[in-house]
Design an enzyme around this catalytic site. Structure first.
Site, PDB file in Angstrom:
ATOM      1  N   ARG A  32       0.840  -1.216   0.000  1.00 53.60           N
ATOM      2  CA  ARG A  32       0.000   0.000   0.000  1.00 53.60           C
ATOM      3  C   ARG A  32       0.872   1.262   0.000  1.00 53.60           C
ATOM      4  O   ARG A  32       0.532   2.255  -0.641  1.00 53.60           O
ATOM      5  CB  ARG A  32      -0.930   0.030   1.205  1.00 53.60           C
ATOM      6  CG  ARG A  32      -1.923  -1.091   1.242  1.00 53.60           C
ATOM      7  CD  ARG A  32      -2.983  -0.935   0.191  1.00 53.60           C
ATOM      8  NE  ARG A  32      -3.967  -1.998   0.377  1.00 53.60           N
ATOM      9  CZ  ARG A  32      -4.475  -2.707  -0.594  1.00 53.60           C
ATOM     10  NH1 ARG A  32      -4.113  -2.494  -1.835  1.00 53.60           N
ATOM     11  NH2 ARG A  32      -5.358  -3.642  -0.346  1.00 53.60           N
ATOM     12  N   LYS A  75      -6.037   1.950   1.936  1.00 53.74           N
ATOM     13  CA  LYS A  75      -7.022   0.886   1.754  1.00 53.74           C
ATOM     14  C   LYS A  75      -6.720  -0.307   2.660  1.00 53.74           C
ATOM     15  O   LYS A  75      -5.613  -0.810   2.704  1.00 53.74           O
ATOM     16  CB  LYS A  75      -7.018   0.433   0.293  1.00 53.74           C
ATOM     17  CG  LYS A  75      -8.050  -0.617  -0.027  1.00 53.74           C
ATOM     18  CD  LYS A  75      -7.991  -0.997  -1.490  1.00 53.74           C
ATOM     19  CE  LYS A  75      -8.919  -2.163  -1.768  1.00 53.74           C
ATOM     20  NZ  LYS A  75      -8.789  -2.628  -3.143  1.00 53.74           N
TER      21      LYS A  75
END
Length: 96
Positions: A32, A75
């Site tokens: 991420r 996320k």
């Protein structure tokens, strides 16, 4: 690139074409960091910053700087404090 630190586990995956894989939340978070970063910059988590700061002043880690990006939505993780890792001025031309 993206960097995070923490625990992970590894193992051989696959029968026909086995390969060694690292898995776990640490690997997902590093991914991420990479996907939400900027080209040519190293995006790091608060956990990695804390671990690196423990080593500042020791050899190659002596002059790294951190550019605070504030809190950002990541996320699967929620809000995280993140940074860009910046090398010492004399090494920036060849960094990445």
């Amino acid at each position: 690139p993206g960097i995070h630190c923490g625990s992970c586990f590894g193992g051989v995956v696959g029968l026909r074409m086995p390969r060694y894989c690292l898995m776990g939340d640490t690997m997902n978070t590093a991914s991420r960091m990479e996907s939400t970063g900027s080209p040519g910059r190293v995006h790091i988590s608060q956990d990695f910053k804390d671990a690196l700061e423990d080593r500042l002043g020791q050899g190659d880690f002596a002059h790294f700087e951190f550019e605070d990006l504030g809190h950002m939505a990541v996320k699967g993780k929620g809000d995280m404090q993140t940074y860009f890792l910046t090398p010492p001025e004399e090494h920036r031309h060849g960094f990445l």
